[in-house]
Design a protein around this motif. Structure first.
Motif, PDB file in Angstrom:
ATOM      1  N   LEU A 163     -25.862  21.734 -17.189  1.00 47.92           N
ATOM      2  CA  LEU A 163     -26.039  21.093 -18.495  1.00 47.92           C
ATOM      3  C   LEU A 163     -25.207  21.795 -19.570  1.00 47.92           C
ATOM      4  N   ALA A 164     -25.155  23.118 -19.510  1.00 50.83           N
ATOM      5  CA  ALA A 164     -24.377  23.864 -20.499  1.00 50.83           C
ATOM      6  C   ALA A 164     -22.898  23.527 -20.421  1.00 50.83           C
ATOM      7  N   GLN A 165     -22.419  23.187 -19.230  1.00 47.83           N
ATOM      8  CA  GLN A 165     -21.015  22.836 -19.036  1.00 47.83           C
ATOM      9  C   GLN A 165     -20.720  21.368 -19.317  1.00 47.83           C
ATOM     10  N   GLY A 166     -21.746  20.617 -19.732  1.00 46.30           N
ATOM     11  CA  GLY A 166     -21.554  19.208 -20.062  1.00 46.30           C
ATOM     12  C   GLY A 166     -21.511  18.286 -18.867  1.00 46.30           C
ATOM     13  N   GLU A 167     -21.926  18.777 -17.713  1.00 42.60           N
ATOM     14  CA  GLU A 167     -21.963  17.942 -16.505  1.00 42.60           C
ATOM     15  C   GLU A 167     -23.144  16.984 -16.587  1.00 42.60           C
ATOM     16  N   PHE A 168     -22.915  15.704 -16.263  1.00 39.08           N
ATOM     17  CA  PHE A 168     -24.041  14.773 -16.199  1.00 39.08           C
ATOM     18  C   PHE A 168     -24.739  14.969 -14.862  1.00 39.08           C
ATOM     19  N   VAL A 169     -26.039  15.188 -14.907  1.00 36.76           N
ATOM     20  CA  VAL A 169     -26.811  15.471 -13.697  1.00 36.76           C
ATOM     21  C   VAL A 169     -27.578  14.214 -13.292  1.00 36.76           C
ATOM     22  N   ALA A 170     -27.306  13.719 -12.093  1.00 38.06           N
ATOM     23  CA  ALA A 170     -28.010  12.559 -11.540  1.00 38.06           C
ATOM     24  C   ALA A 170     -28.774  13.014 -10.317  1.00 38.06           C
ATOM     25  N   ALA A 171     -30.093  12.840 -10.329  1.00 35.68           N
ATOM     26  CA  ALA A 171     -30.948  13.352  -9.264  1.00 35.68           C
ATOM     27  C   ALA A 171     -31.769  12.220  -8.641  1.00 35.68           C
ATOM     28  N   PRO A 172     -31.457  11.835  -7.406  1.00 32.08           N
ATOM     29  CA  PRO A 172     -32.289  10.835  -6.733  1.00 32.08           C
ATOM     30  C   PRO A 172     -33.619  11.426  -6.306  1.00 32.08           C
ATOM     31  N   GLY A 173     -34.641  10.608  -6.247  1.00 29.76           N
ATOM     32  CA  GLY A 173     -35.924  11.061  -5.734  1.00 29.76           C
ATOM     33  C   GLY A 173     -35.856  11.273  -4.233  1.00 29.76           C
ATOM     34  N   ILE A 174     -36.427  12.378  -3.766  1.00 26.09           N
ATOM     35  CA  ILE A 174     -36.545  12.649  -2.330  1.00 26.09           C
ATOM     36  C   ILE A 174     -38.036  12.650  -2.022  1.00 26.09           C
TER      37      ILE A 174
ATOM     38  N   LYS B 252     -24.318   8.511 -19.328  1.00 23.05           N
ATOM     39  CA  LYS B 252     -23.597   9.587 -19.998  1.00 23.05           C
ATOM     40  C   LYS B 252     -22.940   9.078 -21.276  1.00 23.05           C
ATOM     41  N   ALA B 253     -22.378   7.879 -21.222  1.00 18.63           N
ATOM     42  CA  ALA B 253     -21.740   7.304 -22.410  1.00 18.63           C
ATOM     43  C   ALA B 253     -22.768   7.032 -23.514  1.00 18.63           C
ATOM     44  N   MET B 254     -24.003   6.748 -23.145  1.00 17.55           N
ATOM     45  CA  MET B 254     -25.055   6.531 -24.134  1.00 17.55           C
ATOM     46  C   MET B 254     -25.475   7.825 -24.821  1.00 17.55           C
TER      47      MET B 254
END
Length: 292
Positions: free
Chosen positions: A10-21, A221-223
């Motif tokens: 998050l600090a590096q500006g990466e968008f994190v997408a996490a699917p449910g497992i 991310k654009a939002m």
């Protein structure tokens, strides 16, 4: 292997997408695919383990066991749903310590009354804002690892409207939450406005079949979102596949059909760890040559 740091991403500006497992079969398959982050959903882990609805029925002990098992099994870093913290302030403290010791990278706590409800179902009720603010402060103070992030979720969109939910989200950000999660936004306009108003990373819930419009990671991310969970995808996909297979079996009396793809059994044995079992047997089983 070393797991990813959510804080650093998050600090590096990466968008994190996490699917449910939702279960451990899905976990080992996700290892084959290769994921950086995964979400431990209270809804789907309760459903897969106990066949029960997400209505505050599963206990802290049961969910901690499921979360700890997932962390041990999956290669991805786990973001974990901790419901309401399973009680009052002392319970929140205990929950954060337990989930952190299990190895999660983020702990999500919500402002519903106990017993809670799934965020995209009716009859939710929320606690007073101050009660949730105190929970967030306790959660932040309880963590021992600076890498552990606290996610504050508000379910007040249904009870207090959009503005009420935003006032709560702003208060939770001020209380120290690392990530703010306005649950069940009902339009893209609300989604954009929530990102504009909040001064902390904002998380979206892409719950297939829920109240919030499903958007791709790039669109979110654009939002202005920093991260998103996709909690329902694997559970719903698995349910659809099982229904198709069982319907075919009932009609034909066989497991073989070109219309029902089956995962390769040998490949699954490898994923689940039988290679290590067989290597052990070759080394230690009585009467088995070393080179068998």
């Amino acid at each position: 292997m070393s797991k990813r740091s959510l804080k650093q991403a998050l600090a590096q500006g990466e968008f994190v997408a996490a699917p449910g497992i939702h279960d451990m079969i899905t976990a080992v398959i996700s290892n084959k695919v290769g994921l950086d982050f995964a979400y431990a959903s209270g809804f789907w882990m309760t459903a897969s383990a106990f066949g029960l609805p997400d209505a505050g029925i599963a206990t802290y002990t049961q969910m901690l066991d499921r979360v700890a098992t997932l962390v041990r099994t999956v290669d991805a870093s786990v973001i974990a749903d901790a419901d309401t913290g399973y009680g009052g302030l002392l319970n929140v403290h205990h929950t954060v310590r337990g989930y952190e010791e299990a190895g999660v990278v983020a702990i999500q706590i919500e402002d519903q009354e106990f017993p809670k409800k799934c965020g995209h179902t009716p009859f939710k009720r929320v606690v007073p804002t101050l009660d949730m603010v105190e929970k967030i402060r306790v959660a932040c103070a309880a963590r021992r690892n600076p890498e552990t992030l606290i996610i504050a979720r508000t379910d007040a969109r249904q009870t207090d409207g959009f503005e009420g939910a935003m006032r709560r989200a702003e208060a939770y950000a001020e209380a120290g939450a690392d990530i703010v999660f306005p649950e069940a936004m009902e339009s893209e306009a609300e989604m954009r406005e929530s990102c504009r108003r909040l001064n902390k990373p904002v998380m979206a819930n892409m719950a297939d079949g829920g109240k919030t419009p499903i958007r791709s990671a790039a669109e979110l991310k654009a939002m202005g979102y920093a991260m998103a969970i996709y909690p329902s995808m694997t559970g719903l996909a698995a349910a659809a596949a099982v229904e198709s297979a069982l319907t075919m079996f009932k009609a034909t009396g066989t497991s073989e059909s070109p219309d029902v793809p089956l995962f390769n059994f040998g490949a699954f044995n490898h994923l689940i760890g039988f290679d290590d079992v067989w290597a052990f047997e070759r080394k230690w089983a009585r009467g088995t040559p070393d080179n068998a």
